[in-house]
Each structure stands twice: as structure tokens, then as C-alpha cells.
Design a protein around this motif. Structure first.
Motif, PDB file in Angstrom:
ATOM      1  N   ALA A  87       0.858  -1.179   0.000  1.00  0.00           N
ATOM      2  CA  ALA A  87       0.000   0.000   0.000  1.00  0.00           C
ATOM      3  C   ALA A  87       0.895   1.230   0.000  1.00  0.00           C
ATOM      4  CB  ALA A  87      -0.934   0.018   1.219  1.00  0.00           C
ATOM      5  N   ALA A  88       0.440   2.281  -0.629  1.00  0.00           N
ATOM      6  CA  ALA A  88       1.222   3.510  -0.656  1.00  0.00           C
ATOM      7  C   ALA A  88       1.486   4.064   0.743  1.00  0.00           C
ATOM      8  CB  ALA A  88       0.521   4.555  -1.527  1.00  0.00           C
ATOM      9  N   PRO A  89       0.489   4.030   1.681  1.00  0.00           N
ATOM     10  CA  PRO A  89       0.765   4.581   3.014  1.00  0.00           C
ATOM     11  C   PRO A  89       1.632   3.689   3.901  1.00  0.00           C
ATOM     12  CG  PRO A  89      -1.591   4.673   2.487  1.00  0.00           C
ATOM     13  CD  PRO A  89      -0.952   3.747   1.499  1.00  0.00           C
ATOM     14  N   THR A  90       2.032   2.517   3.431  1.00  0.00           N
ATOM     15  CA  THR A  90       2.874   1.629   4.244  1.00  0.00           C
ATOM     16  C   THR A  90       4.167   1.282   3.489  1.00  0.00           C
ATOM     17  OG1 THR A  90       1.597  -0.277   3.427  1.00  0.00           O
ATOM     18  CG2 THR A  90       0.963   0.654   5.554  1.00  0.00           C
ATOM     19  N   GLY A 111      -7.236  -0.343   7.408  1.00  0.00           N
ATOM     20  CA  GLY A 111      -7.989   0.356   6.385  1.00  0.00           C
ATOM     21  C   GLY A 111      -7.204   1.469   5.719  1.00  0.00           C
ATOM     22  N   MET A 112      -7.783   2.013   4.646  1.00  0.00           N
ATOM     23  CA  MET A 112      -7.265   3.214   4.004  1.00  0.00           C
ATOM     24  C   MET A 112      -8.402   3.833   3.193  1.00  0.00           C
ATOM     25  SD  MET A 112      -4.844   1.972   0.861  1.00  0.00           S
ATOM     26  CE  MET A 112      -5.505   1.228  -0.620  1.00  0.00           C
ATOM     27  N   PRO A 113      -8.301   5.107   2.845  1.00  0.00           N
ATOM     28  CA  PRO A 113      -9.378   5.740   2.081  1.00  0.00           C
ATOM     29  C   PRO A 113      -9.668   4.993   0.779  1.00  0.00           C
ATOM     30  CG  PRO A 113      -7.903   7.412   2.947  1.00  0.00           C
ATOM     31  CD  PRO A 113      -7.258   6.074   3.244  1.00  0.00           C
ATOM     32  N   ARG A 114     -10.962   4.866   0.473  1.00  0.00           N
ATOM     33  CA  ARG A 114     -11.375   4.135  -0.714  1.00  0.00           C
ATOM     34  C   ARG A 114     -10.838   4.768  -1.993  1.00  0.00           C
ATOM     35  NH1 ARG A 114     -15.373   3.843  -4.564  1.00  0.00           N
ATOM     36  NH2 ARG A 114     -16.032   1.716  -5.119  1.00  0.00           N
ATOM     37  N   ARG A 115     -10.644   6.067  -1.993  1.00  0.00           N
ATOM     38  CA  ARG A 115     -10.172   6.719  -3.217  1.00  0.00           C
ATOM     39  C   ARG A 115      -8.764   6.263  -3.600  1.00  0.00           C
ATOM     40  NH1 ARG A 115      -6.978  11.060  -1.474  1.00  0.00           N
ATOM     41  NH2 ARG A 115      -7.353  11.573   0.718  1.00  0.00           N
ATOM     42  N   THR A 154     -12.415  -7.635   6.148  1.00  0.00           N
ATOM     43  CA  THR A 154     -12.876  -6.354   6.667  1.00  0.00           C
ATOM     44  C   THR A 154     -11.674  -5.433   6.888  1.00  0.00           C
ATOM     45  OG1 THR A 154     -12.737  -7.034   8.993  1.00  0.00           O
ATOM     46  CG2 THR A 154     -14.809  -7.494   7.821  1.00  0.00           C
ATOM     47  N   PHE A 155     -11.978  -4.166   7.220  1.00  0.00           N
ATOM     48  CA  PHE A 155     -10.924  -3.159   7.375  1.00  0.00           C
ATOM     49  C   PHE A 155     -11.161  -2.336   8.630  1.00  0.00           C
ATOM     50  CE2 PHE A 155     -11.397  -4.290   2.976  1.00  0.00           C
ATOM     51  CZ  PHE A 155     -10.090  -4.527   2.577  1.00  0.00           C
ATOM     52  N   LEU A 198     -12.125   1.908   2.888  1.00  0.00           N
ATOM     53  CA  LEU A 198     -12.455   0.566   2.403  1.00  0.00           C
ATOM     54  C   LEU A 198     -13.432  -0.100   3.364  1.00  0.00           C
ATOM     55  CD1 LEU A 198      -8.884  -0.703   1.355  1.00  0.00           C
ATOM     56  CD2 LEU A 198     -10.676   0.228  -0.135  1.00  0.00           C
ATOM     57  N   ARG A 199     -14.431  -0.735   2.797  1.00  0.00           N
ATOM     58  CA  ARG A 199     -15.468  -1.394   3.600  1.00  0.00           C
ATOM     59  C   ARG A 199     -15.474  -2.894   3.312  1.00  0.00           C
ATOM     60  NH1 ARG A 199     -19.384   1.602   6.227  1.00  0.00           N
ATOM     61  NH2 ARG A 199     -19.315   3.856   5.873  1.00  0.00           N
ATOM     62  N   PRO A 200     -16.105  -3.661   4.243  1.00  0.00           N
ATOM     63  CA  PRO A 200     -16.787  -3.247   5.472  1.00  0.00           C
ATOM     64  C   PRO A 200     -15.807  -2.904   6.590  1.00  0.00           C
ATOM     65  CG  PRO A 200     -16.876  -5.622   5.250  1.00  0.00           C
ATOM     66  CD  PRO A 200     -16.256  -5.107   3.979  1.00  0.00           C
TER      67      PRO A 200
END
Length: 342
Positions: A151-154, A213-217, A250-251, A261-263
């Protein structure tokens, strides 16, 4: 050591070695207000984590968030703190992982390698550890961010910090960054083994695979994290031999007001309980070491959400940590990337 034919005043040069550097997210130095504030400031100022324009985000961060959040986050860290060693569990576990890797690497390659760890945020910093490794003679370095799913944030921000640290070096070592290992058969087998050790022969009504989790966008912008999490869960189900519908992806750790990201794990477990699912287990495939998100959030907030909604039997499956199977996964990834260097 001075090179042959060098003048007497030539600076000493260490014999060349290959470095192995693992990186995790990071940890505050303590759970007091100022330690927490320093850590949260570094973490939440990272544009990979919060990508809002600085003019918009920094006044919010430096004002409301860093005034209040160090107190609540510090209280949560205090609940899990390793008081004997004066550090967070993430630090203890990462140090243990490094020691196990060092023993394995030295048994295989001897003094040709140097194995260290760093943290993206907090101490030991990437810059300080890299500098120490270069001074010890590391001319080549394999860099392994401890995130199975990219993931970009990690993963990306860990690489970013390494590249920034390289800019400070006069004599830069060659570097290889490791691919994510979310679908490696040995990693999936290690995950399945941890589930079996905790649950024995019992198959819960639902196994919740809770990922950070991370933002869905971010997904819509092309980040592969969501897809890699889904694949890890699917491969874990196949490895366990369980029927469809037993494992949910899940996230957790939602932050801010935008859609993530859901759920969401905390909501999903409560809904399971309301549907009459009274026994669940939770595993955290995205975390290489138990930390605040697993020991406090899952075993605290998420457990409470499930039980408050009527759930009865909640089992948390620990992260792989320094389990020998996990260390072997790391060694296998390192072997794949160190080829031709030793």
C-alpha cells in the motif's frame, strides 16, 4: 582497513558486506504526552498517510489533533506497554524478529551479512540505521518493509524514507527493495498454521480477516492494497480447506470523515452478532507484528463491539510475530532478493 597502495592519510574503509534491513511502521518512545505528540506529528505529517494540502491539514493537525489525541492514544498504549522493557510490543517483537533473522542469516552466510531493523516513524530511524550500516561496510542492502500487502501509506512510504536517507550518503550502497509477499505459498501456510494453533480443530462460525484500512479513493487511484488483501483471504481459505462464506475480509482503524475501504471491522462484527453469529475469530494478515491496532483495537474496541451486540465467543489469533514459520518466510523473501550479491 586502508586500501593497498593508498596514501598514509587515506580514510579507513570497512570490508564490504551485504546488509539486510527490515522496516516496520514505528512506535512512540513512551506513552507520555510529548512522546505521543512527537510520534503522531511525524506519522500524521506524512503525505503518504494524509495527502491533504499542507495549508489545509497542518493547522488542523497542529491545533485540535495534536492537542487532544496524544492523551487518548497514550492511554491506549499504556494498556499494552511492555513495562519490563520500557517499550511498545511492536518494538519488542520487531527486535525479536531481527535477532531470529540475524541468527539464520549468519548461519547461512556468516559475517558477509549484517541484519538490522528500522522504523518509518520514531526510533530507530531509517536514516540512523542506514548510516550505521554504511559505516560498517554495507555496500549492498536488501530492504524488506514488513507489510505483506503493498500500500502507498505503508510499503511506499517506507521505501520513500529509505531513498531520502540514501540522499544523505556520500558513498551510496546499492539497494534492492522487496516485493510484497501477500500470496506467497509459505506466507499463506504460516497464516493457516497460526489459525490452526489457536483454534485447534474448531471451525468458528466466521473468521474475520481484519486488515488495516485506508481511504477508498486510494483504490480508485490504482493502489493494489484492497485486491491483495482479498487474495490473501481467498488463499487462506483454500489453505485451511474451509467452505465458502466462513472467512470475511474487513478493514479497521478508520480515521477522519471520508469513505474508507469497507466493510469496517468494528461495524461488521456487531452486525454478525445481531444476525445470530455468536462465535467468531479474528486474524490480522496485514500486520507482521502485534501492535496497538491488534492488541488494543481488535482485542478491545472490536471485541467489545461484538459482545455488546450479543456475541459470546470472540477469539483473537495473534500475528505471526517471530514464529519460526514467519522468520522462514522473511528469509525466503530475502534469498529471492539477495541472489548474486553473496
Amino acid at each position: 582497513m586502508t586500501p593497498d597502495h593508498a596514501p598514509a592519510d587515506h580514510p579507513a574503509i570497512q570490508p564490504a558486506r551485504t546488509g539486510i534491513l527490515i522496516a516496520n511502521l514505528g512506535t512512540p518512545d513512551g506513552y507520555d504526552y510529548w512522546s505521543m505528540r512527537r510520534y503522531l506529528n511525524e506519522f500524521l505529517s506524512d503525505r503518504r498517510v494524509i495527502d491533504l494540502p499542507r495549508w489545509k491539514w497542518q493547522p488542523i493537525l497542529q491545533g485540535i489533533i495534536l492537542t487532544k489525541r496524544p492523551f487518548s492514544s497514550g492511554a491506549n498504549y499504556k494498556l499494552i506497554w511492555n513495562e519490563d522493557k520500557g517499550e511498545s510490543p511492536l518494538m519488542t517483537i520487531t527486535r525479536d524478529q531481527t535477532a531470529a533473522l540475524r541468527d539464520r542469516a549468519q548461519a547461512e552466510w556468516g559475517d558477509k551479512v549484517m541484519v538490522e531493523f528500522c522504523m518509518r516513524y520514531g526510533n530507530p530511524s531509517t536514516s540512523d540505521v542506514l548510516d550505521r550500516m554504511v559505516k560498517a561496510g554495507c555496500r549492498r542492502i536488501v530492504f524488506l518493509p514488513l507489510y505483506p500487502q503493498y500500500a502507498a501509506p505503508t510499503s511506499a512510504t517506507a521505501n520513500d524514507q529509505l531513498f531520502r536517507a540514501l540522499m544523505e550518503q556520500t558513498w551510496q550502497p546499492s539497494v534492492r527493495t522487496c516485493d510484497p509477499y501477500f500470496d506467497r505459498p509459505d506466507y499463506i501456510a504460516a497464516l493457516a498454521g497460526s489459525v490452526r494453533r489457536t483454534l485447534g480443530d474448531r471451525v468458528p462460525s466466521r473468521l474475520v480477516a481484519s486488515y488495516h484500512g485506508m481511504p477508498r479513493r486510494y483504490l480508485m487511484q490504482g493502489d493494489p492494497y484492497h485486491c491483495q488483501c482479498q487474495k490473501t483471504s481467498r488463499l487462506l481459505q483454500q489453505e485451511l480447506g474451509w467452505p465458502d462464506g466462513v472467512i470475511d475480509t474487513t478493514f479497521q482503524s478508520v480515521f477522519g470523515r471520508e469513505e474508507w475501504l469497507r466493510p469496517y471491522t468494528v461495524e461488521h462484527v456487531a452486525e454478525l452478532a445481531r444476525q445470530g453469529v455468536t462465535d467468531i475469530a479474528v486474524v490480522s494478515p496485514a500486520f507482521a507484528a502485534d501492535c496497538i491496532e491488534t492488541l488494543e483495537e481488535i482485542n478491545g474496541e472490536i471485541r467489545e463491539s461484538f459482545e455488546h451486540a450479543g456475541g459470546k465467543d470472540f477469539t483473537y489469533i495473534p500475528c505471526l510475530n517471530d514464529d519460526p514459520a514467519h522468520i522462514e518466510v522473511m528469509m525466503s523473501v530475502i534469498r529471492d532478493n539477495i541472489g548474486g550479491w553473496i
